[in-house]
Design a protein around this motif. Structure first.
Motif, mmCIF file in Angstrom:
data_model
loop_
_atom_site.group_PDB
_atom_site.id
_atom_site.type_symbol
_atom_site.label_atom_id
_atom_site.label_comp_id
_atom_site.label_asym_id
_atom_site.label_seq_id
_atom_site.Cartn_x
_atom_site.Cartn_y
_atom_site.Cartn_z
ATOM 1 N N ASP A 79 -18.807 -49.082 13.480
ATOM 2 C CA ASP A 79 -20.185 -49.562 13.542
ATOM 3 C C ASP A 79 -21.104 -48.540 14.209
ATOM 4 N N GLY A 80 -20.589 -47.874 15.256
ATOM 5 C CA GLY A 80 -21.414 -46.911 15.986
ATOM 6 C C GLY A 80 -21.875 -45.769 15.098
ATOM 7 N N LEU A 104 -13.709 -52.310 15.053
ATOM 8 C CA LEU A 104 -14.150 -53.637 14.608
ATOM 9 C C LEU A 104 -14.700 -53.607 13.177
ATOM 10 N N PHE A 106 -17.772 -54.418 11.953
ATOM 11 C CA PHE A 106 -18.510 -55.619 11.558
ATOM 12 C C PHE A 106 -19.536 -55.284 10.466
ATOM 13 N N ASN A 152 -29.837 -52.117 16.195
ATOM 14 C CA ASN A 152 -29.297 -53.343 16.798
ATOM 15 C C ASN A 152 -30.227 -53.897 17.868
ATOM 16 N N ASP A 153 -30.476 -53.043 18.893
ATOM 17 C CA ASP A 153 -31.111 -53.589 20.088
ATOM 18 C C ASP A 153 -31.622 -52.511 21.019
ATOM 19 N N THR A 190 -29.713 -58.328 12.893
ATOM 20 C CA THR A 190 -28.417 -57.649 12.694
ATOM 21 C C THR A 190 -27.721 -57.434 14.033
ATOM 22 N N THR A 193 -25.259 -60.133 16.675
ATOM 23 C CA THR A 193 -23.807 -60.307 16.860
ATOM 24 C C THR A 193 -23.207 -59.208 17.751
ATOM 25 N N ALA A 194 -24.061 -58.367 18.346
ATOM 26 C CA ALA A 194 -23.562 -57.309 19.233
ATOM 27 C C ALA A 194 -23.764 -57.764 20.695
ATOM 28 N N TYR A 195 -24.446 -56.988 21.506
ATOM 29 C CA TYR A 195 -24.594 -57.304 22.941
ATOM 30 C C TYR A 195 -25.253 -58.684 23.135
ATOM 31 N N SER A 198 -22.764 -61.407 23.319
ATOM 32 C CA SER A 198 -22.018 -61.420 24.590
ATOM 33 C C SER A 198 -22.853 -62.039 25.709
ATOM 34 N N GLN A 249 -26.734 -46.099 22.574
ATOM 35 C CA GLN A 249 -26.465 -44.674 22.305
ATOM 36 C C GLN A 249 -27.400 -43.705 23.019
HETATM 37 N N1 LIG Z 1 -21.159 -56.343 26.568
HETATM 38 C C1 LIG Z 1 -21.373 -56.032 25.291
HETATM 39 O O1 LIG Z 1 -21.085 -56.793 24.375
HETATM 40 C C2 LIG Z 1 -22.024 -54.735 24.980
HETATM 41 C C3 LIG Z 1 -22.293 -53.804 25.968
HETATM 42 C C4 LIG Z 1 -22.917 -52.598 25.597
HETATM 43 C C5 LIG Z 1 -23.272 -52.359 24.263
HETATM 44 N N2 LIG Z 1 -22.986 -53.286 23.332
HETATM 45 C C6 LIG Z 1 -23.388 -53.127 21.940
HETATM 46 O O2 LIG Z 1 -22.859 -51.963 21.350
HETATM 47 C C7 LIG Z 1 -23.783 -51.587 20.341
HETATM 48 C C8 LIG Z 1 -23.493 -50.205 19.878
HETATM 49 O O3 LIG Z 1 -22.296 -50.250 19.134
HETATM 50 P P1 LIG Z 1 -21.316 -48.994 19.095
HETATM 51 O O4 LIG Z 1 -20.246 -49.306 18.097
HETATM 52 O O5 LIG Z 1 -22.134 -47.748 18.969
HETATM 53 O O6 LIG Z 1 -20.763 -49.001 20.582
HETATM 54 P P2 LIG Z 1 -19.307 -49.326 21.154
HETATM 55 O O7 LIG Z 1 -18.319 -48.406 20.521
HETATM 56 O O8 LIG Z 1 -19.442 -49.371 22.639
HETATM 57 O O9 LIG Z 1 -18.978 -50.750 20.566
HETATM 58 C C9 LIG Z 1 -19.558 -51.971 20.815
HETATM 59 C C10 LIG Z 1 -18.835 -53.024 19.980
HETATM 60 O O10 LIG Z 1 -19.829 -53.810 19.306
HETATM 61 C C11 LIG Z 1 -19.558 -53.818 17.899
HETATM 62 N N3 LIG Z 1 -20.842 -53.911 17.210
HETATM 63 C C12 LIG Z 1 -21.837 -52.977 17.147
HETATM 64 N N4 LIG Z 1 -22.868 -53.449 16.439
HETATM 65 C C13 LIG Z 1 -22.527 -54.695 16.027
HETATM 66 C C14 LIG Z 1 -23.190 -55.695 15.270
HETATM 67 N N5 LIG Z 1 -24.430 -55.517 14.806
HETATM 68 N N6 LIG Z 1 -22.552 -56.869 15.052
HETATM 69 C C15 LIG Z 1 -21.311 -57.078 15.535
HETATM 70 N N7 LIG Z 1 -20.636 -56.191 16.275
HETATM 71 C C16 LIG Z 1 -21.242 -55.000 16.522
HETATM 72 C C17 LIG Z 1 -18.809 -52.521 17.625
HETATM 73 O O11 LIG Z 1 -18.023 -52.628 16.457
HETATM 74 C C18 LIG Z 1 -17.926 -52.446 18.874
HETATM 75 O O12 LIG Z 1 -16.789 -53.259 18.750
HETATM 76 C C19 LIG Z 1 -25.119 -51.753 21.024
HETATM 77 O O13 LIG Z 1 -26.186 -51.864 20.109
HETATM 78 C C20 LIG Z 1 -24.892 -53.021 21.834
HETATM 79 O O14 LIG Z 1 -25.356 -54.164 21.145
HETATM 80 C C21 LIG Z 1 -22.352 -54.455 23.656
#
Ligand SMILES: NC(=O)c1ccc[n+]([C@@H]2O[C@H](COP(=O)([O-])OP(=O)(O)OC[C@H]3O[C@@H](n4cnc5c(N)ncnc54)[C@H](O)[C@@H]3O)[C@@H](O)[C@H]2O)c1
Ligand SMILES: Nc1ncnc2c1ncn2[C@@H]1O[C@H](COP(=O)(O)OP(=O)(O)OP(=O)(O)O)[C@@H](O)[C@H]1O
Length: 292
Positions: A79-80, A104, A106, A152-153, A190, A193-195, A198, A249
């Motif tokens: 995803d990243g 993952l 997603f 994403n955010d 979109t 479903t990420a941060y 959580s 990022q």
């Molecule tokens: N506590 C948390 O859940 C947390 C903390 C920091 C960042 N993030 C998320 O990580 C995102 C960046 O993703 P990354 O892959 O570059 O970083 P990363 O490698 O740290 O992974 C974050 C996880 O979130 C998943 N993910 C990313 N975007 C998603 C989406 N739209 N829907 C469902 N799952 C998603 C990725 O597959 C990975 O498992 C940021 O935009 C932020 O939302 C989450």
């Protein structure tokens, strides 16, 4: 289900660009498979320089040249990698196909064992293109504005583990809330479903147009996630103990920035999908939606 967002098609396919996951040098076999499947249709594959060098797939070409010359772009990674490609290629406005070579996945719905079959499907028009809204984030510094985009955010987060942050939030110039706690997330549908997920925010169907504001560990019984229409401009002010993180990022420190404003970007990211892709199936498979 009638979704008017799905009418776009590629007009020509003569050149395709590829970027791969930055920390995995084992994906060269998949690149050859992609290239062979495209070459069968007389299509050239351009590989971005850093990816080509990491994979040992030749010299590669500059990111800019690749984006300008390509009809669509492939993200080979997790995803990243896809998020980063959508952000960096934003100004070139090219559809992106995500091939899943990550954890993952997603967002990246084509599996590596489906590469050749899906490329065949592309050439007979069996795909769809979704437009995902993105955020335009303006960082105001000394009367100047730096603009970045988020897929994403954006997260406004406390910079020190030992302190809370205080963030004043405005809608169309009017103060509507002060957030005390670990920070807040402004998410796209979109990114819901990420941060956002959580932090207890809502899952929002990705083709909805909305801005989602979710507090992170708020020190109050009254702070809740908020969903706003996209014609609002929201802005935040905070003290120097806050950092701004774009899509996990890129990071900026708030002590150099007076104000951050966020609104829907003029264009979205276009994602190429297989016709079989079903959002609720992905929620179930990847995030265990509905499991007991
Ligand atoms: N506590 C948390 O859940 C947390 C903390 C920091 C960042 N993030 C998320 O990580 C995102 C960046 O993703 P990354 O892959 O570059 O970083 P990363 O490698 O740290 O992974 C974050 C996880 O979130 C998943 N993910 C990313 N975007 C998603 C989406 N739209 N829907 C469902 N799952 C998603 C990725 O597959 C990975 O498992 C940021 O935009 C932020 O939302 C989450
Ligand atoms: N162009 C890039 N620049 C900087 N970092 C990147 C770039 N592309 C990906 N990353 C980061 O590299 C890391 C690994 O990449 P990626 O997320 O694609 O794979 P993954 O973590 O294995 O898969 P997934 O995100 O699907 O779980 C992530 O933290 C991602 O944010």
């Amino acid at each position: 289900m009638k979704i008017t967002n799905h009418t776009k098609k590629l007009t020509t396919i003569t050149t395709v660009g590829l970027v791969s996951k930055p920390n995995d040098g084992t994906l060269c076999g998949y690149v050859h498979e992609i290239e062979t499947a495209l070459n069968k249709h007389g299509v050239t594959l351009l590989i971005e320089k850093k990816s080509a060098q990491l994979l040992g797939c030749g010299e590669g070409i500059s990111f800019e040249h690749m984006c300008k010359a390509s009809d669509f772009l492939i993200s080979l990674g997790g995803d990243g990698t896809l998020i980063s490609l959508c952000r960096k290629s934003f100004k070139y406005h090219k559809p992106v196909l995500g091939i899943h070579a990550g954890q993952l996945g997603f967002l990246t719905d084509i599996q590596t064992d489906e590469i050749s079959d899906f490329i065949e499907e592309l050439f007979v028009g069996n795909y769809r293109i979704d437009t995902r809204m993105m955020l335009e984030v303006s960082l105001h510094v000394n009367g100047k504005v730096e603009k970045v985009v988020a897929f994403n955010d954006i997260v406004l987060s406390r910079s020190k583990i030992s302190h809370m942050s205080t963030i004043k939030a405005y809608v169309d110039g009017q103060l509507f809330n002060s957030y005390y706690g670990d920070g807040l997330i402004v998410s796209t549908p979109t990114g819901s479903t990420a941060y956002n997920l959580s932090a207890g925010g809502p899952v929002v169907y990705p083709l909805t147009e909305a801005l989602i504001i979710t507090p992170i560990c708020p020190h109050s019984l009254s702070q809740r996630p908020l969903v706003l229409p996209v014609d609002f401009e929201i802005a935040f002010e905070s003290d120097g103990d806050t950092v701004i993180v774009v899509d996990g990022q890129d990071t900026y420190t708030m002590n150099e920035i007076e104000r951050v404003s966020v609104r829907i970007a003029k264009q979205g990211a276009e994602l190429i999908h297989s016709l079989d892709r079903d959002y609720f199936e992905i929620l179930k498979k990847k995030l265990h939606w509905g499991h007991l």
